[in-house]
Design an enzyme around this catalytic site. Structure first.
Site, PDB file in Angstrom:
ATOM      1  N   ILE A 298     -25.066  29.333  26.646  1.00  0.00           N
ATOM      2  CA  ILE A 298     -25.407  29.711  25.273  1.00  0.00           C
ATOM      3  C   ILE A 298     -25.230  28.472  24.405  1.00  0.00           C
ATOM      4  CG2 ILE A 298     -24.873  31.241  23.333  1.00  0.00           C
ATOM      5  CD1 ILE A 298     -23.643  33.200  25.425  1.00  0.00           C
ATOM      6  N   GLU A 299     -26.358  27.915  23.967  1.00  0.00           N
ATOM      7  CA  GLU A 299     -26.319  26.650  23.230  1.00  0.00           C
ATOM      8  C   GLU A 299     -26.176  26.898  21.725  1.00  0.00           C
ATOM      9  OE1 GLU A 299     -29.675  24.332  24.652  1.00  0.00           O
ATOM     10  OE2 GLU A 299     -28.594  23.967  26.524  1.00  0.00           O
TER      11      GLU A 299
ATOM     12  N   CYS B 224     -21.050  26.843  28.620  1.00  0.00           N
ATOM     13  CA  CYS B 224     -21.730  26.876  29.918  1.00  0.00           C
ATOM     14  C   CYS B 224     -21.766  28.287  30.505  1.00  0.00           C
ATOM     15  CB  CYS B 224     -20.998  25.994  30.925  1.00  0.00           C
ATOM     16  SG  CYS B 224     -21.044  24.244  30.555  1.00  0.00           S
TER      17      CYS B 224
ATOM     18  N   GLU C 285     -20.910  29.292  33.431  1.00  0.00           N
ATOM     19  CA  GLU C 285     -19.699  29.657  34.186  1.00  0.00           C
ATOM     20  C   GLU C 285     -18.654  30.281  33.269  1.00  0.00           C
ATOM     21  OE1 GLU C 285     -21.458  26.922  34.192  1.00  0.00           O
ATOM     22  OE2 GLU C 285     -21.179  25.723  36.001  1.00  0.00           O
TER      23      GLU C 285
ATOM     24  N   CYS D 287     -15.650  23.248  33.037  1.00  0.00           N
ATOM     25  CA  CYS D 287     -15.651  24.574  33.677  1.00  0.00           C
ATOM     26  C   CYS D 287     -14.743  24.600  34.895  1.00  0.00           C
ATOM     27  CB  CYS D 287     -17.066  25.001  34.048  1.00  0.00           C
ATOM     28  SG  CYS D 287     -18.027  25.452  32.585  1.00  0.00           S
TER      29      CYS D 287
HETATM   30  N1  THU Z   1     -24.601  23.792  31.719  1.00  0.00           N
HETATM   31  C1  THU Z   1     -24.065  24.925  32.271  1.00  0.00           C
HETATM   32  O1  THU Z   1     -24.246  26.023  31.741  1.00  0.00           O
HETATM   33  N2  THU Z   1     -23.351  24.797  33.403  1.00  0.00           N
HETATM   34  C2  THU Z   1     -23.185  23.636  34.094  1.00  0.00           C
HETATM   35  O2  THU Z   1     -22.500  23.621  35.111  1.00  0.00           O
HETATM   36  C3  THU Z   1     -23.817  22.406  33.609  1.00  0.00           C
HETATM   37  C4  THU Z   1     -24.392  22.468  32.239  1.00  0.00           C
HETATM   38  C5  THU Z   1     -25.428  23.920  30.513  1.00  0.00           C
HETATM   39  C6  THU Z   1     -24.814  23.423  29.239  1.00  0.00           C
HETATM   40  C7  THU Z   1     -26.039  23.107  28.414  1.00  0.00           C
HETATM   41  O3  THU Z   1     -26.482  24.283  27.765  1.00  0.00           O
HETATM   42  C8  THU Z   1     -27.100  22.711  29.430  1.00  0.00           C
HETATM   43  O4  THU Z   1     -26.627  23.186  30.685  1.00  0.00           O
HETATM   44  C9  THU Z   1     -27.361  21.218  29.492  1.00  0.00           C
HETATM   45  O5  THU Z   1     -26.199  20.527  29.728  1.00  0.00           O
END
Ligand code: THU
Length: 137
Positions: A46-47, A56, A58, A93
């Site tokens: 969720i950005e 992230c 996870e 994470c």
């Molecule tokens: N991201 C994750 O959700 N998990 C990971 O293990 C690596 C990165 C997401 C964070 C961000 O929204 C996008 O991937 C780019 O980094």
């Protein structure tokens, strides 16, 4: 051929990734956790327009599971839907996962091509302070 437990969990993570809120990076990630009661809890990244506030997949999966009352986690799967390589959890994470999961917990991860890599959490973050530095009794 029958789907393995790892493949089942990866499939759930892949499905979750399709719902990611990845408006800024366009890099969709999903995660799925197998809980001790047999349930599977999922999450996705969720950005935020303030990039550092992004969470992230996870962590959304884990925090959602904890908020739903789960406490026992058997394995986790992570899928980077737009990743050229199998996508392991990031360093932040890894730290968070070790708070709630034992070092021998299997971590499965995959990317675009569907190949699955499996390691133990303790390989991703060896000697974490919660598990490996107990004072001598
Ligand atoms: N991201 C994750 O959700 N998990 C990971 O293990 C690596 C990165 C997401 C964070 C961000 O929204 C996008 O991937 C780019 O980094």
């Amino acid at each position: 051929m029958a789907q393995s437990r790892a493949e089942e969990l990866i499939a759930r993570a892949r499905q979750a990734a399709a719902s990611a809120y990845a408006r800024y990076s366009h890099f969709r990630v999903g995660a799925a956790l197998r809980c001790g009661d047999g349930s599977i809890m999922t999450g996705f990244n969720i950005e935020n327009r303030s990039f550092g506030l992004t969470v992230c997949a996870e962590r959304t999966a884990l925090f959602g599971a904890l908020a739903a009352g789960k406490s026992d986690f058997k394995e986790i799967a992570v899928v980077g839907l737009d990743s050229e390589v199998p996508l392991p959890p990031c360093g932040a994470c890894r730290q968070v996962l070790t708070e709630f999961m034992a070092p021998d917990t299997p971590v499965h991860f995959s990317g675009k091509d569907g190949k699955i890599v499996t390691v133990r959490l303790g390989q991703l973050l060896p000697n974490d302070s919660l598990h490996d530095f107990e004072p001598r009794s």
